[in-house]
Design a protein around this motif. Structure first.
Motif, PDB file in Angstrom:
ATOM      1  N   GLN A 142       0.833  -1.207   0.000  1.00  0.00           N
ATOM      2  CA  GLN A 142       0.000   0.000   0.000  1.00  0.00           C
ATOM      3  C   GLN A 142       0.867   1.257   0.000  1.00  0.00           C
ATOM      4  OE1 GLN A 142      -3.590  -0.228  -0.033  1.00  0.00           O
ATOM      5  NE2 GLN A 142      -3.161   1.804  -0.844  1.00  0.00           N
ATOM      6  N   ILE A 143       1.965   1.222   0.730  1.00  0.00           N
ATOM      7  CA  ILE A 143       2.892   2.360   0.749  1.00  0.00           C
ATOM      8  C   ILE A 143       3.423   2.611  -0.658  1.00  0.00           C
ATOM      9  CG2 ILE A 143       5.161   3.139   1.557  1.00  0.00           C
ATOM     10  CD1 ILE A 143       4.523   1.603   4.212  1.00  0.00           C
ATOM     11  N   ALA A 144       3.871   1.556  -1.318  1.00  0.00           N
ATOM     12  CA  ALA A 144       4.398   1.688  -2.681  1.00  0.00           C
ATOM     13  C   ALA A 144       3.347   2.276  -3.616  1.00  0.00           C
ATOM     14  CB  ALA A 144       4.871   0.331  -3.188  1.00  0.00           C
ATOM     15  N   GLU A 145       2.132   1.780  -3.497  1.00  0.00           N
ATOM     16  CA  GLU A 145       1.053   2.258  -4.366  1.00  0.00           C
ATOM     17  C   GLU A 145       0.676   3.710  -4.046  1.00  0.00           C
ATOM     18  OE1 GLU A 145      -3.640   1.283  -5.052  1.00  0.00           O
ATOM     19  OE2 GLU A 145      -2.274  -0.417  -4.778  1.00  0.00           O
ATOM     20  N   ASP A 146       0.476   4.026  -2.788  1.00  0.00           N
ATOM     21  CA  ASP A 146       0.029   5.366  -2.413  1.00  0.00           C
ATOM     22  C   ASP A 146       1.065   6.443  -2.720  1.00  0.00           C
ATOM     23  OD1 ASP A 146      -2.306   4.225  -1.505  1.00  0.00           O
ATOM     24  OD2 ASP A 146      -1.851   4.500   0.626  1.00  0.00           O
ATOM     25  N   LEU A 147       2.333   6.110  -2.577  1.00  0.00           N
ATOM     26  CA  LEU A 147       3.390   7.104  -2.788  1.00  0.00           C
ATOM     27  C   LEU A 147       4.021   7.016  -4.178  1.00  0.00           C
ATOM     28  CD1 LEU A 147       5.141   7.059   0.706  1.00  0.00           C
ATOM     29  CD2 LEU A 147       3.326   8.579  -0.130  1.00  0.00           C
ATOM     30  N   ASN A 148       3.535   6.074  -4.979  1.00  0.00           N
ATOM     31  CA  ASN A 148       4.048   5.875  -6.337  1.00  0.00           C
ATOM     32  C   ASN A 148       5.569   5.658  -6.323  1.00  0.00           C
ATOM     33  OD1 ASN A 148       3.733   5.560  -9.093  1.00  0.00           O
ATOM     34  ND2 ASN A 148       4.099   7.727  -9.512  1.00  0.00           N
ATOM     35  N   VAL A 149       5.977   4.748  -5.429  1.00  0.00           N
ATOM     36  CA  VAL A 149       7.383   4.412  -5.262  1.00  0.00           C
ATOM     37  C   VAL A 149       7.516   2.904  -5.487  1.00  0.00           C
ATOM     38  CG1 VAL A 149       9.294   4.305  -3.613  1.00  0.00           C
ATOM     39  CG2 VAL A 149       7.716   6.226  -3.561  1.00  0.00           C
ATOM     40  N   LYS A 150       8.409   2.505  -6.370  1.00  0.00           N
ATOM     41  CA  LYS A 150       8.639   1.082  -6.587  1.00  0.00           C
ATOM     42  C   LYS A 150       9.068   0.433  -5.274  1.00  0.00           C
ATOM     43  CE  LYS A 150      11.616  -2.120  -8.982  1.00  0.00           C
ATOM     44  NZ  LYS A 150      12.963  -2.278  -9.509  1.00  0.00           N
ATOM     45  N   HIS A 151       8.443  -0.692  -4.931  1.00  0.00           N
ATOM     46  CA  HIS A 151       8.804  -1.395  -3.697  1.00  0.00           C
ATOM     47  C   HIS A 151      10.223  -1.931  -3.793  1.00  0.00           C
ATOM     48  CE1 HIS A 151       8.989  -4.182  -0.390  1.00  0.00           C
ATOM     49  NE2 HIS A 151       9.371  -5.091  -1.246  1.00  0.00           N
ATOM     50  N   GLU A 152      11.010  -1.615  -2.784  1.00  0.00           N
ATOM     51  CA  GLU A 152      12.329  -2.204  -2.627  1.00  0.00           C
ATOM     52  C   GLU A 152      12.550  -2.393  -1.134  1.00  0.00           C
ATOM     53  OE1 GLU A 152      15.511  -1.075  -5.309  1.00  0.00           O
ATOM     54  OE2 GLU A 152      14.242   0.585  -5.962  1.00  0.00           O
ATOM     55  N   SER A 153      13.508  -3.244  -0.807  1.00  0.00           N
ATOM     56  CA  SER A 153      13.779  -3.504   0.596  1.00  0.00           C
ATOM     57  C   SER A 153      15.267  -3.800   0.746  1.00  0.00           C
ATOM     58  CB  SER A 153      12.939  -4.682   1.045  1.00  0.00           C
ATOM     59  OG  SER A 153      13.371  -5.169   2.269  1.00  0.00           O
ATOM     60  N   PRO A 154      15.933  -3.108   1.633  1.00  0.00           N
ATOM     61  CA  PRO A 154      15.424  -2.048   2.493  1.00  0.00           C
ATOM     62  C   PRO A 154      15.156  -0.774   1.696  1.00  0.00           C
ATOM     63  CG  PRO A 154      17.791  -2.185   2.736  1.00  0.00           C
ATOM     64  CD  PRO A 154      17.383  -3.313   1.829  1.00  0.00           C
ATOM     65  N   GLN A 155      14.277   0.020   2.246  1.00  0.00           N
ATOM     66  CA  GLN A 155      13.911   1.287   1.610  1.00  0.00           C
ATOM     67  C   GLN A 155      13.510   2.269   2.697  1.00  0.00           C
ATOM     68  OE1 GLN A 155      10.238   1.182  -0.766  1.00  0.00           O
ATOM     69  NE2 GLN A 155      11.337   2.351  -2.332  1.00  0.00           N
ATOM     70  N   ILE A 156      14.011   3.491   2.589  1.00  0.00           N
ATOM     71  CA  ILE A 156      13.610   4.533   3.519  1.00  0.00           C
ATOM     72  C   ILE A 156      12.896   5.612   2.718  1.00  0.00           C
ATOM     73  CG2 ILE A 156      15.798   5.814   3.407  1.00  0.00           C
ATOM     74  CD1 ILE A 156      15.401   6.232   6.519  1.00  0.00           C
ATOM     75  N   ILE A 157      11.804   6.096   3.270  1.00  0.00           N
ATOM     76  CA  ILE A 157      10.990   7.103   2.593  1.00  0.00           C
ATOM     77  C   ILE A 157      10.706   8.232   3.579  1.00  0.00           C
ATOM     78  CG2 ILE A 157       8.793   7.584   1.433  1.00  0.00           C
ATOM     79  CD1 ILE A 157       8.671   4.487   0.878  1.00  0.00           C
ATOM     80  N   TYR A 158      10.924   9.447   3.125  1.00  0.00           N
ATOM     81  CA  TYR A 158      10.582  10.640   3.901  1.00  0.00           C
ATOM     82  C   TYR A 158       9.356  11.248   3.240  1.00  0.00           C
ATOM     83  CZ  TYR A 158      11.252  15.275   6.112  1.00  0.00           C
ATOM     84  OH  TYR A 158      11.099  16.448   6.813  1.00  0.00           O
ATOM     85  N   MET A 159       8.274  11.337   3.992  1.00  0.00           N
ATOM     86  CA  MET A 159       6.996  11.800   3.478  1.00  0.00           C
ATOM     87  C   MET A 159       6.622  13.118   4.151  1.00  0.00           C
ATOM     88  SD  MET A 159       3.352   9.711   3.509  1.00  0.00           S
ATOM     89  CE  MET A 159       3.596   9.197   5.184  1.00  0.00           C
ATOM     90  N   LYS A 160       6.225  14.088   3.319  1.00  0.00           N
ATOM     91  CA  LYS A 160       5.709  15.369   3.810  1.00  0.00           C
ATOM     92  C   LYS A 160       4.485  15.711   2.970  1.00  0.00           C
ATOM     93  CE  LYS A 160       9.089  18.337   3.312  1.00  0.00           C
ATOM     94  NZ  LYS A 160      10.170  19.326   3.437  1.00  0.00           N
ATOM     95  N   ASP A 161       3.510  16.331   3.597  1.00  0.00           N
ATOM     96  CA  ASP A 161       2.306  16.770   2.883  1.00  0.00           C
ATOM     97  C   ASP A 161       1.670  15.657   2.051  1.00  0.00           C
ATOM     98  OD1 ASP A 161       2.556  19.389   3.923  1.00  0.00           O
ATOM     99  OD2 ASP A 161       4.073  19.833   2.397  1.00  0.00           O
TER     100      ASP A 161
END
Length: 112
Positions: A71-90
Motif C-alpha cells: 500500500q505504501i508503494a502504491e500510495d506514494l508511487n514508489v517502486k517497492h524495494e527492501s530495504p527502503q527509507i521514505i521521507y513523506m511530507k504533505d
C-alpha cells in the motif's frame, strides 16, 4: 528517539494524514535480508544521535506486513524495494533511498 512499527492499513492511513502537519520517515525492512539488517542498524544509529525532532520515525516489516508495504508503494508511487527509507511530507514522498544508500550520513544530510 525511537521508531514505532506499523502493521495495519489503518495505521498507514493515519501516518499519511499526520504527514500534512509533520514529516514522517518510514523504513521498509526485511527481517531475512542482511542488507536490510545493515539499513536497520544505520536507522538506529541515526536515531541514537540527534535526529530531527520534528519528524516521526516508523518501521514496516515487509514480509510480515506485506499488505501495508504494498500500500505504501502504491500510495506514494514508489517502486517497492527492501530495504527502503521514505521521507513523506504533505501526504507525498519527499525523498527515498534503497539498499546500501540507507545510511546514517544520508539520513542526516536529508533530515537535519
Amino acid at each position: 528517539m525511537t521508531w514505532r512499527e506499523i502493521s495495519t492499513a489503518d495505521e498507514w492511513h493515519s501516518l499519511v494524514a499526520k504527514s500534512a502537519e509533520r514529516g514522517q520517515v518510514i523504513l521498509k525492512h526485511s527481517t531475512t535480508c542482511p542488507v536490510s539488517a545493515n539499513a536497520l542498524h544505520e536507522y538506529e544509529q541515526y536515531l541514537n544521535g540527534t535526529p530531527n525532532p520534528d519528524v516521526d520515525y516508523t518501521l514496516v516489516k515487509v514480509i510480515e506486513s506485506r499488505a501495508v508495504s504494498n500500500q505504501i508503494a502504491e500510495d506514494l508511487n514508489v517502486k517497492h524495494e527492501s530495504p527502503q527509507i521514505i521521507y513523506m511530507k504533505d501526504k507525498a514522498k519527499y525523498w527515498s533511498a534503497t539498499h546500501w544508500a540507507v545510511t546514517k550520513a544520508h539520513m542526516t544530510a536529508v533530515l537535519d
